[in-house]
Design a protein around this motif. Structure first.
Motif, short mmCIF file in Angstrom:
data_model
loop_
_atom_site.label_atom_id
_atom_site.label_comp_id
_atom_site.label_asym_id
_atom_site.label_seq_id
_atom_site.Cartn_x
_atom_site.Cartn_y
_atom_site.Cartn_z
N ASN A 60 14.83 34.65 48.91
CA ASN A 60 15.92 35.03 48.01
C ASN A 60 17.23 35.21 48.75
N LEU A 61 17.17 35.84 49.93
CA LEU A 61 18.41 36.09 50.64
C LEU A 61 19.05 34.79 51.09
N SER A 62 18.24 33.79 51.48
CA SER A 62 18.87 32.55 51.91
C SER A 62 19.53 31.86 50.72
N LEU A 63 18.90 31.94 49.54
CA LEU A 63 19.52 31.35 48.36
C LEU A 63 20.78 32.12 47.96
N SER A 64 20.72 33.46 48.05
CA SER A 64 21.91 34.27 47.75
C SER A 64 23.04 33.96 48.70
N TRP A 65 22.68 33.79 49.96
CA TRP A 65 23.69 33.48 50.97
C TRP A 65 24.38 32.17 50.63
N LEU A 66 23.57 31.19 50.21
CA LEU A 66 24.13 29.90 49.80
C LEU A 66 25.10 30.10 48.64
N ALA A 67 24.66 30.94 47.66
CA ALA A 67 25.51 31.19 46.50
C ALA A 67 26.84 31.78 46.93
N ARG A 68 26.78 32.71 47.89
CA ARG A 68 28.01 33.37 48.30
C ARG A 68 28.94 32.39 49.01
N ARG A 69 28.35 31.51 49.81
CA ARG A 69 29.20 30.53 50.50
C ARG A 69 29.88 29.62 49.51
N ILE A 70 29.11 29.16 48.52
CA ILE A 70 29.71 28.28 47.52
C ILE A 70 30.77 29.03 46.74
N ALA A 71 30.48 30.32 46.45
CA ALA A 71 31.46 31.11 45.70
C ALA A 71 32.76 31.21 46.47
N LYS A 72 32.66 31.35 47.77
CA LYS A 72 33.87 31.45 48.58
C LYS A 72 34.67 30.16 48.52
N ARG A 73 33.96 29.05 48.49
CA ARG A 73 34.65 27.76 48.49
C ARG A 73 35.24 27.41 47.14
N THR A 74 34.45 27.62 46.07
CA THR A 74 34.90 27.09 44.78
C THR A 74 35.18 28.16 43.74
N GLY A 75 34.71 29.39 43.97
CA GLY A 75 34.80 30.39 42.91
C GLY A 75 36.22 30.81 42.63
N PRO A 76 36.39 31.61 41.58
CA PRO A 76 37.71 32.12 41.26
C PRO A 76 38.15 33.10 42.32
N GLN A 77 39.38 32.96 42.78
CA GLN A 77 39.87 33.88 43.79
C GLN A 77 40.53 35.07 43.12
N ALA A 78 39.81 36.16 43.06
CA ALA A 78 40.37 37.35 42.44
C ALA A 78 40.85 38.28 43.53
N GLY A 79 41.96 38.93 43.29
CA GLY A 79 42.40 39.96 44.22
C GLY A 79 41.41 41.11 44.13
N SER A 80 41.06 41.71 45.26
CA SER A 80 40.06 42.74 45.16
C SER A 80 40.55 44.01 45.82
N VAL A 81 40.12 45.14 45.27
CA VAL A 81 40.63 46.42 45.72
C VAL A 81 39.91 46.87 46.98
N THR A 82 38.63 46.53 47.08
CA THR A 82 37.87 47.01 48.23
C THR A 82 37.81 45.94 49.31
N THR A 83 37.24 46.33 50.45
CA THR A 83 37.32 45.45 51.60
C THR A 83 36.41 44.24 51.49
N ASP A 84 35.18 44.46 51.06
CA ASP A 84 34.30 43.29 51.05
C ASP A 84 34.52 42.55 49.75
N SER A 85 34.60 41.24 49.85
CA SER A 85 35.02 40.48 48.68
C SER A 85 33.91 39.60 48.16
N ALA A 86 32.68 40.13 48.17
CA ALA A 86 31.60 39.39 47.52
C ALA A 86 31.95 39.24 46.04
N PRO A 87 31.58 38.10 45.46
CA PRO A 87 31.98 37.87 44.08
C PRO A 87 31.34 38.90 43.16
N PRO A 88 32.06 39.43 42.20
CA PRO A 88 31.49 40.44 41.31
C PRO A 88 30.53 39.81 40.33
N VAL A 89 29.42 39.34 40.85
CA VAL A 89 28.45 38.67 39.98
C VAL A 89 27.22 39.54 39.91
#
Lengths: 215, 306
Positions: B255-284
């Motif tokens: 699961n973690l390797s698939l999640s990691w993949l999701a996060r990488r893709i999110a960074k590349r293609t996902g919506p870039q939202a300004g975030s208040v906190t430091t870590d910017s994992a997608p709010p999914v």
């Protein structure tokens, strides 16, 4: 149809247990999730690391495995307050990171400018959160939180496989007795679940629309 | 980048927060060590029999047996096989659902919506039992069918939200150059929506992978059943914890390797939202059952920002 009516007391008992699990685990997960979310955005790095690790670990563990641990392994460690309580513990732990993530995504959803403005007029971390960020975040948090509760409602069904007599357990027992009327029985049980989940979903949708207009 | 929620700390508060951090770390580590030690102590049960602690060699020697690893391997493969087949069907069903819900004709739109609400509101486990008992498909196909329908409904909603979030000009431009409405949807709107929603879709596929463990309950012979049921029953109760930890580790790795993949893709293609906190994992929130709700917000937010 008579299979459903004859066994209505069983279904109602199951429904009561489902609701019980939902309420206990819902409250427990909210408290635990709030703590985890607070740790996740706190300035203290060891808390952040711990909360992140907890969230990632629990979120990537299948619920079946969590409940298996609660139902089979905790009793081996000589902790056995009963299967209902054990399932409630499992569901609480499993749901808490989702609550935490919903809360955090709400905080993240508030525009950076809001926090920057609050900081620049001299509010502290606590004041910024309580007076500026949280009032906006809570509105946005409600729909995803309701979605977590909906997911929890459906997840209580897994407890039925671990000796808790709730709706899914009722469905299994009654379909065993009445193999000739499987379809009406399962539709009736599905209706019980939908009675909880669909209204919650509609409420979430409405709040979401309202919030969208406000922003 | 530091968070905007608090000042970049001065020397005093830096020292203080370092102190709290160190104390917190010590407490956490001590707590964890205490737990490990307590679990490792031999136990006397009520009837006076003494069981060895959890880390005792007698609880782990079973992993020298090649058969154990073979069984676990087959279990993991069975889990992956079910997840893969269900993922393909879920994507197809998701596409169908999203088109049905966006259809111009109410005769298609309304029944699709009703069906979708029905599938989304029902536990997957109940659906598995239903399919198993009513259609007598066997546990593999019962699991695959329930997982694909349920996750298909959620992916469909995500795709619909993605198509709705596209600027109207996309559709209008497609129609203006003479494409039919269906061709516009397929060739102009759908590819963009799919790309936009890819992080959510992959997050949902992680959920699907996790949920294959539910098929254990309807009798499918996957990782959980292989490890915790068959092996533990065969080798005895004293190995139950060891098998639990190994099965947990395998699930986490997958699961973690698939999640990691999701996060990488999110960074590349996902919506870039300004975030208040430091870590910017997608709010999914992959298990919310309605992930687009969160994402639609960050999307509208992103469009406000830029």
């Amino acid at each position: 149809m008579d299979a459903v009516i004859d066994n209505l007391p069983l279904f109602l008992e199951g429904f009561r247990n489902t609701l019980g699990l939902l309420i206990i685990a819902g409250v427990g997960a909210s408290v635990l999730g709030l703590i985890v979310a607070a740790m996740r955005i706190s300035p203290i790095s060891s808390f952040r690391v711990f909360a992140t690790a907890y969230t990632e670990l629990v979120r990537n563990t299948p619920l079946t495995l969590v409940l298996f641990f609660c139902a089979y392994l905790l009793p081996l460690l000589e902790y056995s307050p009963g299967y209902f309580q054990l399932a409630a513990i499992g569901l609480t732990v499993y749901t808490s990171p989702f609550v935490a993530e919903a809360l955090r995504s709400g905080v993240n959803g508030v525009h950076v400018g809001q926090a920057e403005a609050a900081r620049s007029v001299g509010l502290t971390f606590g004041q910024t959160l309580t007076f500026v960020v949280m009032p906006q975040a809570i509105r946005m948090v409600v729909p995803p939180l309701i979605n977590v509760i909906i997911a929890l409602t459906k997840n209580t069904s897994v407890a039925g496989a671990f000796f808790v007599f709730e709706l899914f357990g009722a469905a299994r027992r009654v379909t065993n007795d009445r193999g000739d009327a499987v379809i009406p029985i399962l539709l009736a049980v599905a209706a019980f679940y939908l009675v909880v989940t669909i209204p919650l979903g509609l409420i979430a949708g409405r709040i979401e629309k309202k919030v969208a207009v406000l922003r | 980048m530091s968070s905007v929620l608090y000042d970049s700390p001065g020397p005093k508060s830096r020292a203080r927060s370092r102190l709290i951090s160190v104390i917190g770390t010590i407490i956490l580590i001590v707590g964890l060590l205490a737990l490990i030690v307590v679990l490792g102590l031999p136990k006397t049960s009520a009837n006076g029999a003494v069981q060895p602690g959890l880390w005792d060699i007698s609880r782990w020697d079973v992993f020298n047996d090649l058969l154990v690893w073979r069984t676990l391997g087959f279990g993991a493969l069975a889990t992956l096989r079910m997840a893969a087949v269900a993922a393909v069907f879920a994507l197809l069903i998701g596409v169908l659902f999203s088109f049905g819900r966006l259809s111009a004709s109410a005769w298609i739109r309304v029944p699709t919506t009703v069906l979708l609400e029905f599938f989304r509101g029902m536990p997957v486990l109940l659906m598995m039992l239903f399919i198993l008992l009513v259609f007598a498909t066997g546990s593999f196909w019962a699991g695959v069918a329930a997982l694909s329908v349920y996750n298909g409904a959620i992916i469909g909603e995500a795709l619909r939200a993605g198509i709705n979030a596209l600027p109207r000009g996309q559709r209008e431009a497609g129609l203006a150059i003479g494409l039919t409405p269906v061709a516009t949807r397929f060739r102009i709107e759908f590819p963009q929506a799919f790309r936009q929603m890819l992080p959510i879709i992959i997050a949902q596929l992680v959920v699907l992978l996790k949920d294959t463990s539910l098929a254990f309950i309807v009798g499918y012979n996957e990782l959980l059943r292989a490890g915790l049921n068959q092996l533990a029953n065969f080798f005895g109760d004293q190995y139950k914890f060891s098998f639990f930890f190994i099965v947990l580790a395998i699930y986490l790795a997958m699961n973690l390797s698939l999640s990691w993949l999701a996060r990488r893709i999110a960074k590349r293609t996902g919506p870039q939202a300004g975030s208040v906190t430091t870590d910017s994992a997608p709010p999914v929130d992959p298990h919310s059952g309605d992930p687009y709700a969160v994402d639609a917000q960050s999307r509208s937010h992103a469009s406000q920002g830029g």
